[in-house]
Design an enzyme around this catalytic site. Structure first.
Site, PDB file in Angstrom:
ATOM      1  N   GLU A   1      64.542  13.366 -23.457  1.00  0.00           N
ATOM      2  CA  GLU A   1      65.497  12.822 -24.427  1.00  0.00           C
ATOM      3  C   GLU A   1      66.576  13.834 -24.792  1.00  0.00           C
ATOM      4  OE1 GLU A   1      65.897   9.863 -25.103  1.00  0.00           O
ATOM      5  OE2 GLU A   1      64.020   9.006 -24.400  1.00  0.00           O
TER       6      GLU A   1
ATOM      7  N   TYR B   1      68.586   9.170 -33.207  1.00  0.00           N
ATOM      8  CA  TYR B   1      68.256   8.506 -31.945  1.00  0.00           C
ATOM      9  C   TYR B   1      67.011   9.132 -31.311  1.00  0.00           C
ATOM     10  CZ  TYR B   1      67.668   7.731 -27.130  1.00  0.00           C
ATOM     11  OH  TYR B   1      67.050   7.461 -25.949  1.00  0.00           O
TER      12      TYR B   1
ATOM     13  N   ASP C   1      71.481   3.783 -29.735  1.00  0.00           N
ATOM     14  CA  ASP C   1      72.272   4.657 -28.855  1.00  0.00           C
ATOM     15  C   ASP C   1      73.512   3.901 -28.379  1.00  0.00           C
ATOM     16  OD1 ASP C   1      71.314   2.873 -26.958  1.00  0.00           O
ATOM     17  OD2 ASP C   1      71.168   4.420 -25.421  1.00  0.00           O
TER      18      ASP C   1
END
Length: 362
Positions: free
Chosen positions: A39, A122, A140
């Site tokens: 991520e 996020y 996102d």
DNA sequence: AACTCGGGGGG
DNA sequence: CCCCCAGAGTT
């Protein structure tokens, strides 16, 4: 305006989704370290671009404890070329926090994850749902685009109000289905169907109730209200080598682009149209460099690097310095063969790659 | 809220 | 040339 049909949205999305539509190595296994790492790498970065970096990081550091023990420069070198280098700096900070304060275990809640450096709303939602099956929806770029189209919403996405607004929408859209599955599905859907430029509306399972599709505003969604400002910068690098195949480099420590990366001594001017011979009178000319002892070798063509907020024109001025000391101030004198161990901006690596310029100095 | 932080791919 | 990408931190 009629209320968006979220149950239709949700059911269409989940019916469309299959995990193998976009295979990613971190999807299969619930390894919080892998999920966190992926991520961070994928922030503002395409999957295709980030994937090789993920593989290299996992190979170099199989666990968060091993990453935490790494040297800063080693991590920066692995991150080299990926951009947004604060991610690499924060990656290491967070790894050390997890390893040395949390006993090697990642926080397993949204709020706990949010405290890690480099983990924002996020990323906290992504890790919480993917690694710990928490019921939180991600917001996102894909989600902004899909939801603003489905509801034909003109609320700008680049304001605080806009972010709150779309967070509410995605929470409604999620309902009580599994966030883990929903989040994967909606991001894959944005990457494969509801894309920015050539969306596949003709084969979209939600087109029948997509408000933007109905009124042909798909490519006007989402809306942004801020405009991008760019500035031009002109860099002149001093590439100084001696006859022992050594070159001077320094680390960028100022609060500017490429922080913690390496470079040649740099002079910045207002234009690229600068004589090499005039550089010695530049106010930032390094004190440790005796201009009189340098032999000019070659001046490169201008190299252009387009960044999001600036356009950089760089020229490399190569010099030979016969009596180069072993150390020069805070800069480093490095064997040319060892330069590969340092992380450089793409701009400088393009110079290295252009062998016609090097004139057997390297 | 405004600004800054990279680099690459696609139109 | 433009915009966007599994955004976040600082001012």
């Amino acid at each position: 305006m009629e209320e968006p049909d979220w149950s239709f949205f949700r059911e269409s999305l989940l019916k469309w989704y299959r995990a193998d539509r976009r295979p990613m190595p971190w999807k299969a296994i619930d390894n919080p370290y892998h999920i966190w790492l992926s991520e961070i790498i994928l922030q503002q970065t395409r999957v295709a671009q980030g994937l090789p970096y993920f593989e290299r990081f996992v190979a170099a550091f199989p666990t968060v404890n091993e990453l935490a023990a790494a040297e800063d420069d080693v991590v920066m070198k692995l991150w080299e070329g990926l951009g947004y280098y604060s991610r690499a700096r924060n990656l290491l900070k967070a790894a050390r926090m997890v390893a040395f304060e949390f006993g090697g275990e990642f926080p397993d809640t949204y709020a706990g994850l949010l405290k890690l450096p480099g983990v924002g709303p996020y990323t906290a939602a992504a890790i919480a749902s993917f690694a710990f099956d928490r019921q939180v929806a991600v917001l996102d770029g894909n989600v902004f685009r899909i939801l603003s189209r489905y509801t034909n919403d003109s609320t700008p996405i680049d304001t605080g109000k806009g972010k709150k607004h779309y967070q509410m929408l995605v929470d409604d859209a999620l309902g009580d289905t599994s966030a883990k599955r929903f989040n994967q599905a909606i991001m894959d859907f944005g990457a494969l169907v509801c894309t920015p430029k050539k969306a596949l509306c003709e084969s979209c399972p939600m087109a029948a109730r997509c408000a933007a599709y109905r009124v042909a505003t798909v490519y006007e969604r989402p809306l942004k209200e801020k405009k991008l400002k760019r500035r031009n910068r002109h860099f002149h690098y001093l590439v100084i080598s001696d006859d022992k195949e050594r070159t001077i480099i320094e680390q960028r420590l100022d609060k500017d682009i490429w922080q913690n990366l390496y470079q040649f001594p740099l002079l910045e001017t207002n234009s690229s149209d600068v004589e090499t011979s005039s550089l010695a009178t530049h106010q930032d000319w390094p004190e440790f460099l005796p201009a009189g002892e340098l032999t000019f070798v070659k001046r490169s063509r201008p190299f252009k690097q387009q960044l999001t907020h600036q356009t950089i024109m760089a020229t490399f001025h190569q010099f030979q310095w016969k009596a180069m000391p072993k150390k020069v101030s805070a800069a480093q004198v490095v064997k040319n063969k060892l330069l590969v161990n340092f992380a450089f901006p793409r701009l400088i690596n393009k110079f290295f790659a252009d062998k016609s310029l090097l004139l057997d100095l390297f």
